[in-house]
Design a protein around this motif. Sequence first.
Motif, PDB file in Angstrom:
ATOM      1  N   SER A   1       0.811  -1.217   0.000  1.00 18.46           N
ATOM      2  CA  SER A   1       0.000   0.000   0.000  1.00 18.46           C
ATOM      3  C   SER A   1       0.845   1.268   0.000  1.00 18.46           C
ATOM      4  O   SER A   1       0.546   2.230  -0.711  1.00 18.46           O
ATOM      5  N   LEU A   2       1.910   1.289   0.796  1.00 22.69           N
ATOM      6  CA  LEU A   2       2.738   2.492   0.902  1.00 22.69           C
ATOM      7  C   LEU A   2       3.720   2.632  -0.249  1.00 22.69           C
ATOM      8  O   LEU A   2       4.034   3.749  -0.671  1.00 22.69           O
ATOM      9  N   ASP A   3       4.224   1.511  -0.732  1.00 22.12           N
ATOM     10  CA  ASP A   3       5.308   1.544  -1.712  1.00 22.12           C
ATOM     11  C   ASP A   3       4.841   1.251  -3.135  1.00 22.12           C
ATOM     12  O   ASP A   3       5.041   2.055  -4.046  1.00 22.12           O
ATOM     13  N   ILE A   4       4.218   0.103  -3.315  1.00 27.89           N
ATOM     14  CA  ILE A   4       3.913  -0.356  -4.672  1.00 27.89           C
ATOM     15  C   ILE A   4       2.771   0.428  -5.290  1.00 27.89           C
ATOM     16  O   ILE A   4       2.907   1.012  -6.372  1.00 27.89           O
ATOM     17  N   ARG A   5       1.641   0.467  -4.613  1.00 26.25           N
ATOM     18  CA  ARG A   5       0.493   1.204  -5.158  1.00 26.25           C
ATOM     19  C   ARG A   5       0.840   2.669  -5.382  1.00 26.25           C
ATOM     20  O   ARG A   5       0.521   3.247  -6.425  1.00 26.25           O
ATOM     21  N   ALA A   6       1.525   3.274  -4.398  1.00 26.54           N
ATOM     22  CA  ALA A   6       1.847   4.700  -4.509  1.00 26.54           C
ATOM     23  C   ALA A   6       2.802   4.978  -5.662  1.00 26.54           C
ATOM     24  O   ALA A   6       2.633   5.946  -6.403  1.00 26.54           O
TER      25      ALA A   6
ATOM     26  N   PHE B   1       8.948  -2.649  -7.857  1.00 24.20           N
ATOM     27  CA  PHE B   1       9.327  -4.014  -7.515  1.00 24.20           C
ATOM     28  C   PHE B   1       8.918  -4.261  -6.069  1.00 24.20           C
ATOM     29  O   PHE B   1       9.365  -3.546  -5.160  1.00 24.20           O
ATOM     30  N   TRP B   2       8.092  -5.266  -5.849  1.00 26.30           N
ATOM     31  CA  TRP B   2       7.601  -5.586  -4.506  1.00 26.30           C
ATOM     32  C   TRP B   2       8.497  -6.630  -3.857  1.00 26.30           C
ATOM     33  O   TRP B   2       8.536  -7.776  -4.295  1.00 26.30           O
ATOM     34  N   PHE B   3       9.202  -6.229  -2.811  1.00 28.19           N
ATOM     35  CA  PHE B   3      10.035  -7.146  -2.022  1.00 28.19           C
ATOM     36  C   PHE B   3       9.138  -7.742  -0.933  1.00 28.19           C
ATOM     37  O   PHE B   3       9.166  -7.317   0.215  1.00 28.19           O
TER      38      PHE B   3
ATOM     39  N   GLY C   1      -7.043  -4.603  -5.885  1.00 23.64           N
ATOM     40  CA  GLY C   1      -6.754  -3.253  -6.359  1.00 23.64           C
ATOM     41  C   GLY C   1      -6.412  -3.259  -7.830  1.00 23.64           C
ATOM     42  O   GLY C   1      -6.345  -4.310  -8.479  1.00 23.64           O
ATOM     43  N   ASP C   2      -6.193  -2.070  -8.341  1.00 22.94           N
ATOM     44  CA  ASP C   2      -5.947  -1.918  -9.768  1.00 22.94           C
ATOM     45  C   ASP C   2      -4.468  -1.904 -10.126  1.00 22.94           C
ATOM     46  O   ASP C   2      -4.125  -1.835 -11.302  1.00 22.94           O
ATOM     47  N   TRP C   3      -3.592  -1.972  -9.125  1.00 22.81           N
ATOM     48  CA  TRP C   3      -2.175  -1.782  -9.384  1.00 22.81           C
ATOM     49  C   TRP C   3      -1.418  -3.092  -9.154  1.00 22.81           C
ATOM     50  O   TRP C   3      -1.487  -3.678  -8.087  1.00 22.81           O
ATOM     51  N   THR C   4      -0.688  -3.520 -10.155  1.00 16.92           N
ATOM     52  CA  THR C   4       0.068  -4.772 -10.093  1.00 16.92           C
ATOM     53  C   THR C   4       1.551  -4.458 -10.100  1.00 16.92           C
ATOM     54  O   THR C   4       2.021  -3.678 -10.947  1.00 16.92           O
TER      55      THR C   4
END
Length: 238
Positions: free
Chosen positions: A185-190, A199-201, A211-214
């Motif tokens: 929520s704080l890093d990837i979506r933003a 890049f999601w670690f 959500g709409d963000w991958t």
Amino acid sequence: MIKAVVFDVDDTLYDQKAPFVAALAPIIQLPTSFDLTRTFQAYRRQSGQLTKSFLSRKNIAEWEVTRLNTALHAQDLPPVTPEAAAAFQDAYTHKLQHIALFPGLATVLNRLKAQYQLGIITNGQTDYQLAKVMRLHMQRWIDRQTILTSEEAGVAKPDPQIFTMMNRRLKLRASEIVYVGDCYSLDIRAAKQAGWQAFWFNHRNFEIPDGDWTPDQTVESPAELQQLLLALTGVAQL
């Protein structure tokens, strides 16, 4: 084309859960097998609200009690006294003096620096976060100009404006930057909302929220993160 790689700090560059658990365990006296992951994540969410406009130095002790007890409530754990919260904070601060980069990151950063601009975006008080950056020796790879805290920016993640501010510092378009972070929520979506790659670690193995963000890439261990970042430099493996 990616021209810059920007990192989150807490639980992305180093393991933040280990010192948290070590500091909390003697305060609440739980079995060693008890998983405090949800408490840890709730504590991090509370910490992310610690900005200059939100908190004055006068009420910081009171807020630290509220922050910890709110986190404990996430796993139905009993609240602690102000004295116990202060003891935890002292122990946690002490243990954070000895943080180290996740394995393999130093080698990766050496390679990345040769090809990309590097930066940091982190929520929190500037002095506190910069102290962590120095303990991790990140000044070897990242200039102060490309380290941006929420206190300095006046906005905090997940507000995409903080990413737009970094665009200007790097003098790059959003599409030319990738962000590496552990919190969806704080890093990837933003970051995605700001037009960046992300890049999601996900080393805590959380399910992706609806959500709409991958994420552009997802990795689940320090070793996988190392390989992903090395791939940016054209190196398949060490």
